[in-house]
Enzyme design. Sequence first.
Site, PDB file in Angstrom:
ATOM      1  N   ASP A  56       2.891  -3.734   2.989  1.00  0.00           N
ATOM      2  CA  ASP A  56       2.487  -2.805   3.547  1.00  0.00           C
ATOM      3  C   ASP A  56       1.286  -2.668   4.299  1.00  0.00           C
ATOM      4  O   ASP A  56       0.309  -2.825   3.709  1.00  0.00           O
ATOM      5  CB  ASP A  56       2.549  -1.594   2.608  1.00  0.00           C
ATOM      6  CG  ASP A  56       2.136  -0.823   3.467  1.00  0.00           C
ATOM      7  OD1 ASP A  56       2.156   0.386   4.721  1.00  0.00           O
ATOM      8  OD2 ASP A  56       2.061   1.164   3.081  1.00  0.00           O
ATOM      9  N   ASP A 260       1.948  -0.411  11.497  1.00  0.00           N
ATOM     10  CA  ASP A 260       2.463  -0.041   9.763  1.00  0.00           C
ATOM     11  C   ASP A 260       4.329  -0.625   9.173  1.00  0.00           C
ATOM     12  O   ASP A 260       4.773   0.111  10.111  1.00  0.00           O
ATOM     13  CB  ASP A 260       2.425   1.268   9.920  1.00  0.00           C
ATOM     14  CG  ASP A 260       2.463   1.666   8.094  1.00  0.00           C
ATOM     15  OD1 ASP A 260       2.783   0.688   7.623  1.00  0.00           O
ATOM     16  OD2 ASP A 260       2.504   3.166   7.964  1.00  0.00           O
TER      17      ASP A 260
END
Length: 398
Positions: A56, A260
């Site tokens: 992440d 992201d």
Amino acid sequence: MAAMWSLIISLLFLLLPIAPSSSIKFLLEGNVYPVGHFYATLNIGEPAKPYFLDVDTGSNLTWLECDHPVNGCKGCHPRPPHPYYKPAADKLKVQCGGPLCAAVRRDVPGIPECSRKDPHRCHYEIKYVTGKSEGDLATDIISVIGKDKKNIAFGCGYNQEEPADAPPSSVDGILGLGRGKAGFAAQLKGLKMITENVIGHCLSSKGKGVLYVGDFNPPSRGVTWVPMRESLFYYSPGLAELFIDKQPIRGNPTFEAVFDSGTTYTFVPAQIYNELVSKVKGRALPLCWKGKRPFRSVNDVKNQFKALSLKITHASGTSNLDIPPQNYLVVEEDGKTCLAIRDASSDPVMKELNFILIGAVTMQDLFVIYNNESKQLGWVRAQCDKAQELESVIDSRL
Ligand SMILES: *[C@@H]1O[C@H](CO)[C@@H](O)[C@H](O)[C@H]1NC(C)=O
Ligand SMILES: *[C@@H]1O[C@H](CO)[C@@H](O)[C@H](O)[C@H]1NC(C)=O
């Protein structure tokens, strides 16, 4: 004779690629659909136990679903891939006023003040586009491919909230690769072989991929490099304008673009979304649709769709990020095709952000590089399904 042998041996050594070990290559599992995550395996604790962590780049804190010695775990996933991380109480002793906790407090917005009653507890709370994790910071050993061991700090998440419609969880937690000092890359920098804070990932549209942390050799050719915007929460290459088949959206709206990897789909503000669904195929599209026959893969449908691209304006000019149909469509198990670009206004957290959030689906088959040393972001199309074997393409020098 002995001299001869030592000569031969030293010649043999010369043939080996001996260079300073400087990066770690993690093999990733998972996919955009049906898993929804790309994840690395980390070995944590002594004896080391494996955990699957979602890669992440949109968050600073690493955490695991955790069986806390006092609080147990509320809202933890009932069937995680591995038993919950279960720290002894001393692993949770992290001084609230100390540097580690200070880094987390700086990197994760909205953490409550230190409590005077509990000076050895570093409490955190982190909110996501969907769900939240609350817990205490723990420090424990990670073992990296038998090379080196290091104490790192991560969250023991004992109060978890996942969206009601969350799929069965395929991960035990999150690998926070954000820009903060508490981020995983910043912490690994203390390992003797990691000297540079650079991250690279290659997520394959066929599933799996690789993640590099440290000073790896990025692909030498074709990389689009742009300066990293520093002001933002996330890794951002700059302001982006979306083009559909080379035509701009009405009114030429621009939004900050962010990378992201922890968000599966790409999110765009409503202004863009509404025009996108009406133009991408020449007629308004529902979120998912069926063909006469079930689709087997994106290859069956991609020719009917227009290419998108983002024109990114940054400090040294403009650059394009191409988004062909395979980077914004998914074919589901029942043969439906779905748009993998979502309307940010349909999500309570995303709605506030007003970003073009470039999720994992749009980064598939790109090698994406986040260089926090030179303050640059880069991307290049790559065969990410080959990246697990091919050491020569990107030499990790491990
Ligand atoms: C990550 O940490 C950096 C540095 O403290 C901060 O600027 C940024 O806003 C944080 N990002 C997120 C997503 O919280
Ligand atoms: C990235 O660079 C910024 C500014 O130089 C620094 O504050 C931050 O700690 C760095 N991030 C990591 C993960 O090393």
